[in-house]
Design a protein around this motif. Structure first.
Motif, short mmCIF file in Angstrom:
data_model
loop_
_atom_site.label_atom_id
_atom_site.label_comp_id
_atom_site.label_asym_id
_atom_site.label_seq_id
_atom_site.Cartn_x
_atom_site.Cartn_y
_atom_site.Cartn_z
N PHE A 133 -16.11 -4.53 -19.87
CA PHE A 133 -16.06 -5.96 -19.59
C PHE A 133 -15.25 -6.22 -18.32
CE2 PHE A 133 -14.39 -10.22 -19.71
CZ PHE A 133 -15.44 -10.98 -20.18
N GLY A 134 -14.08 -5.58 -18.20
CA GLY A 134 -13.22 -5.78 -17.04
C GLY A 134 -13.87 -5.36 -15.73
N VAL A 135 -14.56 -4.23 -15.76
CA VAL A 135 -15.26 -3.76 -14.56
C VAL A 135 -16.39 -4.73 -14.20
CG1 VAL A 135 -16.71 -1.91 -13.62
CG2 VAL A 135 -14.67 -1.34 -14.92
N GLY A 136 -17.12 -5.18 -15.20
CA GLY A 136 -18.19 -6.15 -14.96
C GLY A 136 -17.64 -7.45 -14.40
N TYR A 137 -16.53 -7.92 -14.95
CA TYR A 137 -15.92 -9.17 -14.50
C TYR A 137 -15.52 -9.07 -13.03
CZ TYR A 137 -13.03 -13.36 -14.49
OH TYR A 137 -12.51 -14.61 -14.21
N THR B 239 -29.39 -8.06 -9.09
CA THR B 239 -28.28 -7.55 -9.89
C THR B 239 -27.83 -8.58 -10.92
OG1 THR B 239 -27.55 -6.17 -8.04
CG2 THR B 239 -25.93 -6.61 -9.77
N ILE B 240 -27.76 -9.84 -10.50
CA ILE B 240 -27.38 -10.91 -11.43
C ILE B 240 -28.42 -11.05 -12.54
CG2 ILE B 240 -27.05 -13.41 -11.63
CD1 ILE B 240 -25.70 -13.28 -8.84
N GLU C 100 -29.70 -10.05 -18.32
CA GLU C 100 -30.47 -9.41 -19.40
C GLU C 100 -29.58 -8.50 -20.24
OE1 GLU C 100 -33.53 -10.16 -20.42
OE2 GLU C 100 -33.37 -11.73 -18.90
N LEU C 101 -28.70 -7.75 -19.59
CA LEU C 101 -27.77 -6.89 -20.33
C LEU C 101 -26.87 -7.73 -21.23
CD1 LEU C 101 -26.63 -4.35 -17.57
CD2 LEU C 101 -28.02 -3.86 -19.59
N ALA C 102 -26.37 -8.84 -20.71
CA ALA C 102 -25.49 -9.72 -21.49
C ALA C 102 -26.22 -10.27 -22.71
CB ALA C 102 -24.96 -10.85 -20.62
N LYS C 103 -27.48 -10.64 -22.55
CA LYS C 103 -28.27 -11.15 -23.67
C LYS C 103 -28.42 -10.10 -24.77
CE LYS C 103 -31.15 -14.49 -21.21
NZ LYS C 103 -32.52 -14.80 -20.76
N GLN C 104 -28.40 -8.83 -24.37
CA GLN C 104 -28.52 -7.73 -25.33
C GLN C 104 -27.17 -7.34 -25.94
OE1 GLN C 104 -30.48 -4.56 -23.22
NE2 GLN C 104 -32.18 -5.88 -22.61
N GLY C 105 -26.09 -8.00 -25.49
CA GLY C 105 -24.77 -7.72 -26.04
C GLY C 105 -23.95 -6.71 -25.27
N ASP C 106 -24.43 -6.27 -24.12
CA ASP C 106 -23.73 -5.29 -23.31
C ASP C 106 -22.43 -5.87 -22.75
OD1 ASP C 106 -23.91 -2.63 -21.72
OD2 ASP C 106 -23.50 -4.16 -20.20
N LYS C 107 -21.31 -5.15 -22.91
CA LYS C 107 -20.00 -5.64 -22.47
C LYS C 107 -19.92 -5.78 -20.94
CE LYS C 107 -18.02 -5.78 -26.50
NZ LYS C 107 -17.72 -7.03 -27.13
N TYR C 108 -20.49 -4.82 -20.21
CA TYR C 108 -20.48 -4.91 -18.75
C TYR C 108 -21.23 -6.17 -18.29
CZ TYR C 108 -21.41 -3.99 -13.85
OH TYR C 108 -21.49 -4.12 -12.49
N GLY C 109 -22.42 -6.38 -18.85
CA GLY C 109 -23.22 -7.55 -18.49
C GLY C 109 -22.51 -8.85 -18.80
N LYS C 110 -21.85 -8.91 -19.96
CA LYS C 110 -21.09 -10.11 -20.32
C LYS C 110 -19.95 -10.35 -19.35
CE LYS C 110 -22.09 -10.29 -25.24
NZ LYS C 110 -21.53 -10.37 -26.58
N GLY C 111 -19.22 -9.28 -19.02
CA GLY C 111 -18.12 -9.40 -18.07
C GLY C 111 -18.60 -9.86 -16.70
N MET D 75 -21.32 -11.58 -15.91
CA MET D 75 -21.74 -12.99 -15.92
C MET D 75 -20.54 -13.93 -16.04
SD MET D 75 -24.86 -12.76 -15.24
CE MET D 75 -25.22 -14.50 -15.31
N CYS D 76 -19.51 -13.54 -16.78
CA CYS D 76 -18.30 -14.36 -16.86
C CYS D 76 -17.60 -14.41 -15.50
CB CYS D 76 -17.34 -13.80 -17.91
SG CYS D 76 -17.86 -14.09 -19.60
N GLY D 77 -17.59 -13.29 -14.79
CA GLY D 77 -16.99 -13.26 -13.45
C GLY D 77 -17.73 -14.17 -12.48
N VAL D 78 -19.05 -14.13 -12.51
CA VAL D 78 -19.87 -15.00 -11.66
C VAL D 78 -19.60 -16.46 -12.01
CG1 VAL D 78 -22.24 -15.72 -11.15
CG2 VAL D 78 -21.67 -13.29 -11.19
N ARG D 79 -19.59 -16.77 -13.30
CA ARG D 79 -19.34 -18.15 -13.76
C ARG D 79 -17.97 -18.65 -13.30
NH1 ARG D 79 -18.01 -18.01 -19.49
NH2 ARG D 79 -16.04 -17.43 -18.55
N ASP D 80 -16.94 -17.83 -13.50
CA ASP D 80 -15.59 -18.25 -13.13
C ASP D 80 -15.44 -18.43 -11.62
OD1 ASP D 80 -14.91 -18.26 -15.80
OD2 ASP D 80 -13.71 -16.42 -15.70
N ALA D 81 -16.05 -17.53 -10.85
CA ALA D 81 -15.98 -17.65 -9.38
C ALA D 81 -16.72 -18.91 -8.92
CB ALA D 81 -16.56 -16.41 -8.72
#
Length: 88
Positions: free
Chosen positions: A18-22, A46-47, A52-63, A65-71
């Motif tokens: 998650f941290g690396v993804g963020y 890449t986004i 798609e990874l985040a929708k599947q529950g992948d921690k990297y993908g979730k991180g 997308m959260c990083g993109v959202r926060d930025a």
């Protein structure tokens, strides 16, 4: 509420998927406006892949997308039309 920089520092220290993804999401979003046309296309792909990874529950993908959202929220809050540079 934590600032973008606080969240970024926290996630850098976590060394988790998650941290690396963020961190990656914040970096790519911050640099997007400075890229050439081909690089922007790759970032968009890449986004899309991370979403798609985040929708599947992948921690990297979730991180990521959260990083993109926060930025994006940070840029909007500051009223900045161009990219806000985040030095890593």
């Amino acid at each position: 509420m934590r600032t973008l920089m606080e969240k970024l520092e926290y996630n850098k220290r976590r060394r988790s998927s998650f941290g690396v993804g963020y961190t990656t999401g914040v970096t790519l979003y911050s640099e997007y406006s400075k890229l050439d046309k081909e690089s922007k296309r790759l970032v968009k792909e890449t986004i899309t892949d991370a979403r798609e990874l985040a929708k599947q529950g992948d921690k990297y993908g979730k991180g990521f997308m959260c990083g993109v959202r926060d930025a994006a929220n940070e840029r909007k809050k500051a009223g900045v039309k161009r990219s806000t540079r985040v030095d890593l």
